[in-house]
Design a protein around this motif. Structure first.
Motif, PDB file in Angstrom:
ATOM      1  N   VAL A  25      93.457  20.408  11.498  1.00 46.51           N
ATOM      2  CA  VAL A  25      94.461  19.703  12.302  1.00 46.51           C
ATOM      3  C   VAL A  25      95.846  19.800  11.658  1.00 46.51           C
ATOM      4  O   VAL A  25      96.851  19.950  12.360  1.00 46.51           O
ATOM      5  CB  VAL A  25      94.104  18.217  12.567  1.00 46.51           C
ATOM      6  N   LEU A 153      90.917  11.449  11.873  1.00 42.64           N
ATOM      7  CA  LEU A 153      91.325  12.105  13.119  1.00 42.64           C
ATOM      8  C   LEU A 153      91.790  11.070  14.136  1.00 42.64           C
ATOM      9  O   LEU A 153      92.760  11.289  14.856  1.00 42.64           O
ATOM     10  CB  LEU A 153      90.170  12.944  13.684  1.00 42.64           C
ATOM     11  N   GLY A 154      91.105   9.917  14.161  1.00 44.34           N
ATOM     12  CA  GLY A 154      91.502   8.846  15.067  1.00 44.34           C
ATOM     13  C   GLY A 154      92.891   8.330  14.727  1.00 44.34           C
ATOM     14  O   GLY A 154      93.724   8.097  15.606  1.00 44.34           O
ATOM     15  N   TRP A 157      95.423  10.859  15.919  1.00 46.15           N
ATOM     16  CA  TRP A 157      95.582  10.780  17.374  1.00 46.15           C
ATOM     17  C   TRP A 157      96.459   9.584  17.737  1.00 46.15           C
ATOM     18  O   TRP A 157      97.396   9.701  18.529  1.00 46.15           O
ATOM     19  CB  TRP A 157      94.214  10.668  18.075  1.00 46.15           C
ATOM     20  N   LEU A 160     100.105  10.279  16.915  1.00 44.10           N
ATOM     21  CA  LEU A 160     100.768  11.261  17.782  1.00 44.10           C
ATOM     22  C   LEU A 160     100.945  10.755  19.209  1.00 44.10           C
ATOM     23  O   LEU A 160     101.813  11.241  19.937  1.00 44.10           O
ATOM     24  CB  LEU A 160      99.969  12.573  17.813  1.00 44.10           C
ATOM     25  N   HIS A 161     100.117   9.801  19.631  1.00 44.77           N
ATOM     26  CA  HIS A 161     100.155   9.378  21.034  1.00 44.77           C
ATOM     27  C   HIS A 161     100.639   7.956  21.242  1.00 44.77           C
ATOM     28  O   HIS A 161     100.927   7.559  22.361  1.00 44.77           O
ATOM     29  CB  HIS A 161      98.772   9.550  21.678  1.00 44.77           C
ATOM     30  N   LYS A 167     105.134  10.761  18.505  1.00 46.48           N
ATOM     31  CA  LYS A 167     105.462  11.409  19.772  1.00 46.48           C
ATOM     32  C   LYS A 167     106.613  12.394  19.566  1.00 46.48           C
ATOM     33  O   LYS A 167     106.669  13.430  20.222  1.00 46.48           O
ATOM     34  CB  LYS A 167     105.850  10.357  20.815  1.00 46.48           C
ATOM     35  N   ARG A 170     105.252  15.687  18.697  1.00 42.02           N
ATOM     36  CA  ARG A 170     104.769  16.430  19.864  1.00 42.02           C
ATOM     37  C   ARG A 170     105.938  17.002  20.654  1.00 42.02           C
ATOM     38  O   ARG A 170     105.894  18.150  21.108  1.00 42.02           O
ATOM     39  CB  ARG A 170     103.933  15.513  20.767  1.00 42.02           C
ATOM     40  N   SER A 237      97.330  23.406  19.319  1.00 34.50           N
ATOM     41  CA  SER A 237      96.635  22.265  19.912  1.00 34.50           C
ATOM     42  C   SER A 237      95.768  21.533  18.894  1.00 34.50           C
ATOM     43  O   SER A 237      94.846  22.109  18.313  1.00 34.50           O
ATOM     44  CB  SER A 237      95.765  22.748  21.077  1.00 34.50           C
ATOM     45  N   ILE A 238      96.073  20.265  18.680  1.00 35.21           N
ATOM     46  CA  ILE A 238      95.294  19.452  17.741  1.00 35.21           C
ATOM     47  C   ILE A 238      93.886  19.225  18.298  1.00 35.21           C
ATOM     48  O   ILE A 238      92.892  19.383  17.600  1.00 35.21           O
ATOM     49  CB  ILE A 238      95.970  18.072  17.521  1.00 35.21           C
ATOM     50  N   GLU A 239      93.832  18.849  19.587  1.00 34.67           N
ATOM     51  CA  GLU A 239      92.538  18.587  20.217  1.00 34.67           C
ATOM     52  C   GLU A 239      91.695  19.862  20.198  1.00 34.67           C
ATOM     53  O   GLU A 239      90.492  19.816  19.917  1.00 34.67           O
ATOM     54  CB  GLU A 239      92.722  18.120  21.664  1.00 34.67           C
TER      55      GLU A 239
END
Lengths: 289, 235
Positions: A25, A153-154, A157, A160-161, A167, A170, A237-239
């Protein structure tokens, strides 16, 4: 394959996938924000393991604290790499890649000079015992990596969101000029991305230290895997990187168990080639990042 | 004077894109830069915003010299740009795009008021907050890009080709909104290929050709100018 072996291999796949994801990631994030690839990312992982060697095995700190110590230490290394290599070479992908290839050798030689070559470091296992699942024995030290990766990872996420600064990362990855016009500093974002990349590679290495041969070259194979993961996932893409990490985790572990490690890498690369043929942008890649 | 662009020249890889451009913008005005493709309009705006830096000349905003500042400092000083082709963040939601426009702000309360202001100008954004920006139509993206720029509550709004690629009806809609934003006391620099639209909105105009200003004056003078009529207003 017997059930016990199958369960064992499944568990190992999830553990491998967790490590690949945690390492990849950061590479994907840094690539997304900078459009530059960091060849020394594997050495961030390696040095994370050495942080645990120094603080836990040598200095006798609790394992958990030694793992935490790897986060700021290797994050700082990521920041330095950004400032001294990626910022001066910004926009020149090849220059950044070659300069960090140089950094790879420097860090490997330094680690060898400081801690010695040849023999792997003895790191006692902090968490003894094993979980018994359908007759398969899975060491707790390995099991531990899975929730650790889920938390890491959580957290990424969420950052980033749900956090404005995240953000901004991103936004910067999607359109740097437009981001700059919103008052988002590109320099700050590239620093932040490399700091996170370092932190995640470092903590992955730290978690692996007790169950992996700790040598100056331990990042080499992982770097290749991480690049495959990032390419299969869709570059920025991280996902996609997380998804590809677990797929590669399963491929590598099953092929290694049934055949051998060399075949596993070959099958992994073949899988990458296949994905690039059927979906050139990667699993979750975007036509124009 | 709010913005004073003094005699700037900008080079791209040693080729000069604009030469000796001077623009003066008073508070509360709409000033337009018109000219054909490649005349240097976008380069001029990008230089004001700090994405490019002039090799010679100076740019002053209020009492501050800004021509060597990075874009984030210029945004903080009170200039926001709506870039050519909108450039919304395609994989972020409408709400996130608007939040990015307010990236540097910490005054949450006033920010929420500005957000309501944006929704008043662009009601469609309010109902689409969760939609990915990249899935919107060109006109909607233009509205989002303008809303995003307004979220920093700028003293000076730079609009680069807001009518580009839009239907005639959407052009009129955008023109009306530009007028509304201006009537709230916002100063605007408008770059347009659609000179008819631009000169109808602006009080003052500059005509650019191949990187030079060839004509400047009151918008109504430019509308009546024979050269401008022939070259930009279709006779």
């Amino acid at each position: 394959m017997e059930l016990t072996t199958f369960v064992q291999t499944m568990a190992n796949s999830v553990v491998s996938g967790s490590i690949y994801a945690t390492v990849s990631v950061g590479l994907a994030l840094a690539f997304g924000v900078m459009k530059m690839a960091n060849h020394a990312h594997g050495e961030f992982f390696m040095l994370g393991a050495y942080v645990v060697y120094v603080f836990y095995a040598l200095a006798g700190m609790p394992f958990f604290l030694a793992v935490l110590a790897a986060i700021p230490t290797i994050a700082a290394l990521g920041l330095l790499t950004e400032r001294l290599i990626f910022r001066p070479t910004r926009g020149n992908v090849l220059a950044g890649f070659m300069a960090t290839a140089g950094l790879t050798w420097i860090l490997q030689v330094l680690a060898g000079r400081i801690w010695g070559l040849g023999f792997m470091k003895m790191i006692p296992t902090p968490y003894m015992g094993a979980a018994n699942i359908a007759g398969a024995q899975i060491g707790l030290q390995r099991v531990l990596i899975v929730p650790a990766a889920v938390i890491l990872l959580g957290f990424l996420w969420f950052f980033l969101h749900r956090v404005r600064l995240g953000k901004g990362l991103r936004a910067c990855a999607q359109d740097p000029d437009a981001a700059a016009l919103q008052g988002i500093s590109i320099n700050k974002m590239t620093s932040l991305a490399m700091g996170i990349a370092g932190a995640y590679a470092g903590v992955a290495g730290a978690l692996m230290a007790p169950i992996h041969a700790v040598t100056p070259y331990m990042g080499r194979d992982l770097l290749i895997t991480a690049f495959i993961v990032v390419i299969v996932g869709g570059m920025a893409s991280i996902e996609g990187a997380v998804l590809a990490a677990f797929i590669l985790g399963f491929i590598h572990t099953f092929v290694t168990t049934i055949f051998d490690a060399t075949s596993a890498i070959m099958v992994g690369v073949a899988f990458m080639a296949f994905i690039l043929i059927v979906k050139p942008t990667g699993l979750m890649g975007r036509a124009k990042a | 004077m709010l913005l004073n662009v003094k005699d700037i020249t900008v080079h791209y890889n040693k080729v000069d894109a604009i030469r000796n451009i001077s623009i003066e913008v008073e508070e509360g005005e709409i000033v337009t830069l018109i000219g054909s493709n490649g005349a240097g309009k976008t380069t001029t705006l990008r230089t004001i915003s700090g994405l490019n830096h002039p090799t010679t000349g100076e740019i002053w905003f209020e009492d501050q010299r800004i021509d060597q500042l990075p874009p984030e400092k210029i945004n903080k000083a009170g200039i926001a740009q709506v870039p050519e082709n909108r450039r919304v963040f395609p994989y972020m939601t409408v709400a996130e795009n608007l939040e990015m426009g307010a990236f540097l702000r910490k005054d949450e309360e006033k920010m929420n008021r500005d957000l309501e202001g944006v929704f008043k100008h662009f009601p469609i954004l309010k109902s689409r907050q969760k939609q990915m920006a990249g899935t919107m139509s060109g006109g909607e993206q233009q509205m989002l890009a303008m809303g995003r720029a307004l979220m920093s509550n700028p003293k000076l709004l730079l609009l680069d080709e807001p009518s580009l690629g839009l239907s005639p009806i959407m052009c009129l809609e955008i023109a009306k909104i530009i007028r509304d934003i201006h009537s709230e006391g916002r100063t605007i620099v408008l770059v347009e290929q659609n000179a008819r639209l631009a000169l109808a909105l602006a009080q003052k105009g500059y005509v650019l050709e191949t990187g030079n200003i060839v004509l400047k004056g009151e918008a109504k003078e430019l509308r009546d100018n024979e050269e401008v009529k022939k070259a930009y207003l279709g006779g």
